[in-house]
Design a protein around this motif. Sequence first.
Motif, PDB file in Angstrom:
ATOM      1  N   ALA A 151       0.826  -1.206   0.000  1.00  0.00           N
ATOM      2  CA  ALA A 151       0.000   0.000   0.000  1.00  0.00           C
ATOM      3  C   ALA A 151       0.858   1.253   0.000  1.00  0.00           C
ATOM      4  CB  ALA A 151      -0.925  -0.008   1.218  1.00  0.00           C
ATOM      5  N   SER A 152       1.944   1.234   0.774  1.00  0.00           N
ATOM      6  CA  SER A 152       2.826   2.399   0.839  1.00  0.00           C
ATOM      7  C   SER A 152       3.477   2.675  -0.506  1.00  0.00           C
ATOM      8  CB  SER A 152       3.897   2.182   1.918  1.00  0.00           C
ATOM      9  OG  SER A 152       3.310   1.977   3.180  1.00  0.00           O
ATOM     10  N   HIS A 153       3.925   1.614  -1.175  1.00  0.00           N
ATOM     11  CA  HIS A 153       4.535   1.787  -2.499  1.00  0.00           C
ATOM     12  C   HIS A 153       3.507   2.302  -3.511  1.00  0.00           C
ATOM     13  CE1 HIS A 153       8.638   0.363  -2.109  1.00  0.00           C
ATOM     14  NE2 HIS A 153       8.212  -0.620  -1.321  1.00  0.00           N
ATOM     15  N   GLN A 197       5.249  11.986   4.677  1.00  0.00           N
ATOM     16  CA  GLN A 197       6.050  11.495   5.802  1.00  0.00           C
ATOM     17  C   GLN A 197       5.468  10.206   6.361  1.00  0.00           C
ATOM     18  OE1 GLN A 197       9.078  12.725   6.904  1.00  0.00           O
ATOM     19  NE2 GLN A 197       8.999  10.746   7.951  1.00  0.00           N
ATOM     20  N   LEU A 198       4.132  10.118   6.420  1.00  0.00           N
ATOM     21  CA  LEU A 198       3.484   8.906   6.901  1.00  0.00           C
ATOM     22  C   LEU A 198       3.835   7.719   6.001  1.00  0.00           C
ATOM     23  CD1 LEU A 198       1.516   7.345   8.680  1.00  0.00           C
ATOM     24  CD2 LEU A 198      -0.353   8.206   7.271  1.00  0.00           C
ATOM     25  N   ILE A 199       3.810   7.940   4.685  1.00  0.00           N
ATOM     26  CA  ILE A 199       4.154   6.877   3.740  1.00  0.00           C
ATOM     27  C   ILE A 199       5.606   6.444   3.937  1.00  0.00           C
ATOM     28  CG2 ILE A 199       4.505   6.357   1.291  1.00  0.00           C
ATOM     29  CD1 ILE A 199       2.067   8.202   0.742  1.00  0.00           C
ATOM     30  N   ARG A 200       6.500   7.425   4.126  1.00  0.00           N
ATOM     31  CA  ARG A 200       7.912   7.093   4.377  1.00  0.00           C
ATOM     32  C   ARG A 200       8.064   6.253   5.638  1.00  0.00           C
ATOM     33  NH1 ARG A 200      10.107  13.176   3.405  1.00  0.00           N
ATOM     34  NH2 ARG A 200      10.239  13.163   1.114  1.00  0.00           N
ATOM     35  N   ASP A 201       7.333   6.652   6.690  1.00  0.00           N
ATOM     36  CA  ASP A 201       7.417   5.906   7.953  1.00  0.00           C
ATOM     37  C   ASP A 201       6.923   4.474   7.779  1.00  0.00           C
ATOM     38  OD1 ASP A 201       8.456   8.081   9.258  1.00  0.00           O
ATOM     39  OD2 ASP A 201       6.592   8.658  10.246  1.00  0.00           O
ATOM     40  N   LEU A 202       5.821   4.310   7.067  1.00  0.00           N
ATOM     41  CA  LEU A 202       5.288   2.966   6.848  1.00  0.00           C
ATOM     42  C   LEU A 202       6.256   2.113   6.037  1.00  0.00           C
ATOM     43  CD1 LEU A 202       1.542   3.804   6.110  1.00  0.00           C
ATOM     44  CD2 LEU A 202       2.418   2.547   8.088  1.00  0.00           C
TER      45      LEU A 202
END
Length: 372
Positions: A151-153, A197-202
């Motif tokens: 999902a993050s990708h 930033q949330l996506i990077r953290d995930l």
Amino acid sequence: MQQKASSLEAEIAERKRAEEEQYRLAAIVESSYDAIVSKTLDGMIISWNSAAERMFGYTAQEAIGQHITLIIPPELHHEEEEIIQKLRQGIRTQHYETVRRRKDGTNVDVSLSISPIKDSAGNITGAAKIARDITERLEIERRKDEFISMASHELKTPVTSIKGFTQLLRRRFQQRDDQESAHFLARMDMQLNKLTQLIRDLLDVSKMQAGQLAYREEPFELDVLVQETIENVQGTTQTHRLILEKLESVRVFGDRDRLGQVLINLLTNAIKYSPQADKVLVQVVAEGAQAVVRVQDFGVGIAEAYQAKIFERFYQISDPEMKAYSGLGIGLYIASEIIKRHEGRIRVESRKGTGSTFSFGLSLLEDTSAMV
């Protein structure tokens, strides 16, 4: 004569109560869903309940009298030595996750809790092991990690495109002197930054779980990094002053960017969780062979009951007061894992209602010739 008879009756009654208690405990052990095994300090199995039969495939007759390594893969035999060493010191082992081997040669993921067994004189004579099958739980976690990674990708590309078009539109509205539209787009851009930033953290969490998070280690001045990070974070807040109370020159070996990520997390958390305060204090000092960084806020604080868990992945404090603060519970987990990779540890000192101090220590670098 009557006194002797009464004493004998009391002794018989006491013995009967002891036998009943023993039968009751045996019934509890036998009906337990978890495998319960007892062994001597030499590792010889002396009891083996029905759940152990189901989990490992050996009957009680087959297992009792055998060494506990019967169910331990050869590459993990060192674990048994460490466990026995702790047991001899009277130290319990709680929820230790590892792998054990069934009779058919397949492995099973288990969580072990191990307690010393003592005789009537208080001497440690053996150990009681409780093993819980966590295969299903680990499989669910693995699927969850795969989903988060996927999902993050998938989100990364469209969010990057939206952010690019938002910035383009904002510049055009500014050129047309349409300040109201430019203002709305600026607010939209800020929210996109949070989402990015949330996506990077995930993605970082996913990589950490897979052991694939890249680190580029080199010697650098930690005090300089702290100063730079404070300046950058200060530019994002008008409510708090970030005050560098103590600053000593300290040089360490590590990943500068990842440690900067830790600092940003600690500083932004300090601001976020102290809405009624107006300052955050920061220290960078040399203590013995360690470079220590401290970040202190004067906010809501953390009750002692939660302090050991806040560094766990996706953990969120259940206190109703903390529900007002949004988050997924991954920032401190990421920070903690990064510091662990640098052979350090994040600590927290806090009292509810008085604020928190987060700190971490890294080994001071004195001779860099071997590192360069």
